[in-house]
Scaffold this motif. Structure first.
Motif, mmCIF file in Angstrom:
data_model
loop_
_atom_site.group_PDB
_atom_site.id
_atom_site.type_symbol
_atom_site.label_atom_id
_atom_site.label_comp_id
_atom_site.label_asym_id
_atom_site.label_seq_id
_atom_site.Cartn_x
_atom_site.Cartn_y
_atom_site.Cartn_z
ATOM 1 N N ARG A 208 0.845 -1.197 0.000
ATOM 2 C CA ARG A 208 0.000 0.000 0.000
ATOM 3 C C ARG A 208 0.882 1.248 0.000
ATOM 4 N NH1 ARG A 208 -5.272 0.961 0.885
ATOM 5 N NH2 ARG A 208 -5.861 3.070 1.513
ATOM 6 N N PRO A 209 0.641 2.194 -0.900
ATOM 7 C CA PRO A 209 1.478 3.400 -0.966
ATOM 8 C C PRO A 209 1.382 4.248 0.289
ATOM 9 C CG PRO A 209 0.205 3.104 -2.990
ATOM 10 C CD PRO A 209 -0.344 2.132 -1.993
ATOM 11 N N SER A 210 2.480 4.926 0.597
ATOM 12 C CA SER A 210 2.546 5.922 1.669
ATOM 13 C C SER A 210 1.971 5.391 2.978
ATOM 14 C CB SER A 210 1.810 7.199 1.250
ATOM 15 O OG SER A 210 2.298 7.678 0.014
ATOM 16 N N SER A 211 2.427 4.202 3.349
ATOM 17 C CA SER A 211 1.910 3.552 4.556
ATOM 18 C C SER A 211 3.045 3.129 5.467
ATOM 19 C CB SER A 211 1.066 2.322 4.180
ATOM 20 O OG SER A 211 -0.041 2.689 3.382
ATOM 21 N N THR B 101 8.488 3.656 5.974
ATOM 22 C CA THR B 101 7.257 4.015 5.272
ATOM 23 C C THR B 101 7.403 3.684 3.796
ATOM 24 O OG1 THR B 101 6.922 5.853 6.817
ATOM 25 C CG2 THR B 101 5.624 5.885 4.782
ATOM 26 N N THR B 102 6.345 3.175 3.185
ATOM 27 C CA THR B 102 6.392 2.893 1.750
ATOM 28 C C THR B 102 6.287 4.193 0.958
ATOM 29 O OG1 THR B 102 3.997 2.597 1.598
ATOM 30 C CG2 THR B 102 5.309 0.635 2.081
ATOM 31 N N SER B 103 6.780 4.149 -0.256
ATOM 32 C CA SER B 103 6.720 5.320 -1.142
ATOM 33 C C SER B 103 5.319 5.460 -1.723
ATOM 34 C CB SER B 103 7.722 5.164 -2.274
ATOM 35 O OG SER B 103 7.276 4.146 -3.166
ATOM 36 N N ASN B 104 5.141 6.490 -2.552
ATOM 37 C CA ASN B 104 3.821 6.682 -3.181
ATOM 38 C C ASN B 104 3.540 5.656 -4.269
ATOM 39 O OD1 ASN B 104 5.518 7.577 -5.180
ATOM 40 N ND2 ASN B 104 4.799 9.703 -5.175
ATOM 41 N N THR B 105 4.501 4.758 -4.522
ATOM 42 C CA THR B 105 4.269 3.647 -5.448
ATOM 43 C C THR B 105 4.212 2.303 -4.719
ATOM 44 O OG1 THR B 105 6.639 3.367 -5.892
ATOM 45 C CG2 THR B 105 5.406 4.888 -7.320
#
Length: 470
Positions: free
Chosen positions: A382-385, A419-423
């Motif tokens: 999941r992006p931005s998580s 944190t994950t990136s927007n991808t």
């Protein structure tokens, strides 16, 4: 960020075992020969719907099929006789195997619907079809490519209507095609006599377009394989001093040569890329080799198993077992496994957004003592998580908060918050210390992602067993 991985690694220090003379970082699981066969050629694999694994070996007198679900004890499940030939190559699509030779025209189509009792469906051929050197399948488009038909280019057939009854589509005769690899609308042709890798646009089969032709280093292009993003290709030149050559094929009009890898004095045969990072190669008298191509400019050998005369290898089974087909009558099928360097996924992940399971991956060169650039990555999350990387010294399988926890947190472990990136991507450096005793030790890793689409707000990757090479 840098994390104190020595905390975990120091808990794992073990004495490194001395490798056998014929192998390095590679374990022999089994070897089998077929009674009545005097030699062997190509090899392919099949996975049944229930996960059982099978090898299909091109013997000189037919196609030999074994179940390898227990790789230390393969079981013969069938033998499909065929015209006697030194060359016999096999490729699969769905529940079918396609076997071809230089001895007769057409394709033997074998049904694996009941894999413990394979059945020859038909000998498929056409007028003027005298022999076939190799066969390839575009797995996504469902197209069968028969290469080197009667000394010509290739013929293309549609398998989508019925894989047991190929439908003729078109042919290409711009040069003799020894082998081909096809995906995403591109066909990468190994034109051995011309000594070239040729790239075709095959999105419109009614009008095939050649985009480039690149002379490979020793001008005897035997095979070509490409990574999943169509950015990196490898070629082999079938010469006594042939080697693995890496190309950047991002621009299909102008492939660019990168690094290469050779085994002194040995002739190379076939190469295959797994996970976009490791090239698995059959190297004739030098046996099987695993080569790290994470840096395409500097390929590095991970491991080897030296058989008598390796014709082919098949490295795509989910279990990580690698098949090697060895040419002599005393060779046959070898089942081996790399013992370190290449992380081994295990367990079951937990899906999150859009039903996607986060994918655990690695980068920065293979896992080896003193590799300061090794990284553990997560994709398709999941992006931005919020994301947690668990690194531990033991494996587990415990249901916790709706996920399968696959790292044993009762033993020494680390928890890295990020944190994950927007991808939906994240990468964490996991530098491996220069501690000799870490050779052959294992670390277990898993990603846990905050994801409101998941049952209890968490998604998780599969586990990854990272065994460190000396």
């Amino acid at each position: 960020m840098r994390i104190p991985t020595l905390i975990v690694f120091s808990a794992l220090t073990v004495a490194a075992a001395a490798p056998a003379q014929t192998s390095r970082n590679c374990q022999l699981l089994s070897q089998r020969v077929h009674a009545g066969s005097t030699g062997y050629a190509g090899v392919w694999g099949y996975v049944a719907p229930d996960g059982r694994e099978y090898a299909a070996v091109g013997a000189r007198n037919g196609t030999w099929i074994l179940e390898t679900t227990i790789p230390t004890a393969p079981v013969e499940r069938g033998f499909i006789p065929g015209p006697t030939s030194t060359w016999r190559e096999v490729h699969g699509y769905g529940d079918y195997l396609y076997s071809v030779t230089e001895a007769a025209g057409g394709v033997q189509i074998i049904s694996m619907a009941n894999p413990n009792s394979p059945v020859l469906v038909q000998n498929f051929t056409q007028a003027g079809w005298n022999n076939t050197h190799s066969v390839s399948v575009d797995q996504t488009a469902g197209k069968l490519y028969c290469n080197g038909i009667s000394g010509q280019g290739m013929r293309i057939f549609d398998l989508l209507p019925d894989p047991a009854n190929p439908v003729p589509v078109t042919a290409w005769n711009g040069a003799y095609v020894h082998d081909s690899f096809i995906q995403h609308g591109w066909a990468y042709l190994s034109c051995i006599n011309a000594g070239q890798m040729r790239i075709l646009d095959v999105t419109n089969l009614a009008s095939l377009t050649q985009l480039s032709q690149t002379s490979t280093p020793l001008t005897f292009t035997h095979n070509t394989w490409v990574n999943s993003t169509d950015t990196i290709a490898v070629t082999t030149d079938e010469r006594s001093n042939g080697f693995l050559q890496v190309y950047d094929v991002s621009n299909k009009l102008v492939p660019i040569a990168r690094g290469s890898y050779s085994v002194a004095g040995a002739g190379i045969h076939n190469a295959f890329i797994v996970d976009d990072k490791v090239c698995h190669v059959s190297w004739y008298g030098a046996g099987y080799r695993g080569v790290d191509i994470t840096n395409p400019n500097t390929p590095r050998e991970i491991g080897l198993y030296d058989t008598a005369n390796a014709w082919g290898c098949y490295p795509f089974q989910p279990s990580g077992v690698i098949y090697i087909s060895d040419i002599p009558s005393t060779g046959g099928l070898f089942c081996v496994r790399l013992t370190c360097g290449v992380p081994e996924r295990y367990g079951v992940g937990t899906p999150g957004v859009a039903g996607s399971v986060p994918k655990i991956d690695w980068e920065g060169g293979y896992a080896q003592v003193a590799n300061a650039t090794f990284r553990v990555e997560c994709k398709q999350a999941r992006p931005s998580s919020a994301a947690i990387l668990l690194l531990g010294s033991g494996q587990a399988n415990v249901p916790v908060l709706g996920i399968n926890l696959l790292v044993d947190v009762t033993l020494p472990y680390l928890m890295v918050n990020t944190t994950t990136s927007n991808t939906g991507f994240v990468s964490v450096p996991v530098p491996i210390p220069a501690v000799v005793g870490l050779g052959n030790a294992s670390v277990y890793a898993q990603w846990v992602i905050q994801d409101i689409a998941a049952a209890q707000g968490l998604a998780a990757s599969r586990g990854s067993k990272i065994t460190i090479c000396p």
